[in-house]
Design a protein around this motif. Structure first.
Motif, PDB file in Angstrom:
ATOM      1  N   LEU A  18     -13.931 -57.098 -27.282  1.00 47.86           N
ATOM      2  CA  LEU A  18     -12.926 -56.369 -27.836  1.00 47.86           C
ATOM      3  C   LEU A  18     -11.777 -57.728 -28.077  1.00 47.86           C
ATOM      4  N   ASP A  19     -11.737 -59.029 -27.129  1.00 45.75           N
ATOM      5  CA  ASP A  19     -11.515 -60.069 -27.695  1.00 45.75           C
ATOM      6  C   ASP A  19     -11.980 -60.879 -29.066  1.00 45.75           C
ATOM      7  N   THR A  20     -12.956 -60.500 -28.868  1.00 45.80           N
ATOM      8  CA  THR A  20     -13.525 -61.552 -30.420  1.00 45.80           C
ATOM      9  C   THR A  20     -13.303 -60.763 -32.024  1.00 45.80           C
ATOM     10  N   PHE A  21     -12.492 -59.455 -31.486  1.00 42.09           N
ATOM     11  CA  PHE A  21     -12.657 -58.904 -32.016  1.00 42.09           C
ATOM     12  C   PHE A  21     -11.235 -59.094 -32.888  1.00 42.09           C
ATOM     13  N   ALA A  22     -10.196 -59.666 -32.086  1.00 44.91           N
ATOM     14  CA  ALA A  22      -8.479 -60.064 -32.278  1.00 44.91           C
ATOM     15  C   ALA A  22      -8.958 -61.300 -32.730  1.00 44.91           C
ATOM     16  N   ARG A  23      -9.865 -61.691 -32.431  1.00 49.95           N
ATOM     17  CA  ARG A  23     -10.074 -63.242 -32.988  1.00 49.95           C
ATOM     18  C   ARG A  23     -10.768 -63.034 -34.163  1.00 49.95           C
ATOM     19  N   THR A  24     -11.776 -62.879 -33.788  1.00 47.29           N
ATOM     20  CA  THR A  24     -12.031 -62.064 -35.702  1.00 47.29           C
ATOM     21  C   THR A  24     -11.243 -61.812 -36.615  1.00 47.29           C
ATOM     22  N   HIS A  25     -10.722 -61.015 -36.619  1.00 51.44           N
ATOM     23  CA  HIS A  25      -9.464 -60.621 -37.690  1.00 51.44           C
ATOM     24  C   HIS A  25      -8.278 -61.185 -37.337  1.00 51.44           C
TER      25      HIS A  25
END
Length: 138
Positions: A18-25
């Motif tokens: 979830l945290d990676t998704f937030a940074r990636t997007h």
């Protein structure tokens, strides 16, 4: 509001993904709308506890709620075992997907969720910044 849907697979780390998704997007402010799935391992911090607790087994994700952004996140989860015992706590890294996690996220335009140390709590707490160009009346 923009929505995103994602599916996690066995052995992925729920919080980390979830945290990676937030940074990636490049998400400035978002929230978890819904999540269903299962865990094989849960790493949780229960209310008023300083240390993490680890649970091993097969758990259904009953609910997941939280705020996330590229600046940080805060999630709470409820899980239940095969006998219906249910736990609710702060989600930590190390929660491993068993079969799946189906997640819907909403991004909030014109808002940033920042994290700043709150001297009263001792934690990095949510600081909400509203962008005046998006909400000029505020």
């Amino acid at each position: 509001m923009q929505t995103y849907a994602l599916r996690l697979h066995p052995h992925q780390d729920l919080k980390r993904e979830l945290d990676t998704f937030a940074r990636t997007h490049d998400l400035e402010a978002a929230c978890v709308l819904t999540c269903v799935g299962s865990l094989r391992r849960a790493v949780l911090r229960f209310a008023n506890q300083s240390e993490a607790s680890e649970l091993e087994g097969k758990f259904e994700i009953v609910s997941l709620t939280g705020t996330l952004s590229k600046y940080g996140s805060h999630y709470h989860i409820s899980i239940s075992d095969g006998e219906g015992r249910t736990w609710g706590a702060h989600l930590l890294e190390g929660c491993q997907i068993y079969t799946t996690a189906e997640i819907v996220i909403a991004a909030l335009p014109g808002v940033s969720f920042l994290r700043e140390l709150d001297s009263a709590t001792g934690y990095d707490e949510l600081y909400i910044r509203i962008h005046p160009s998006t909400y000029p009346a505020l």
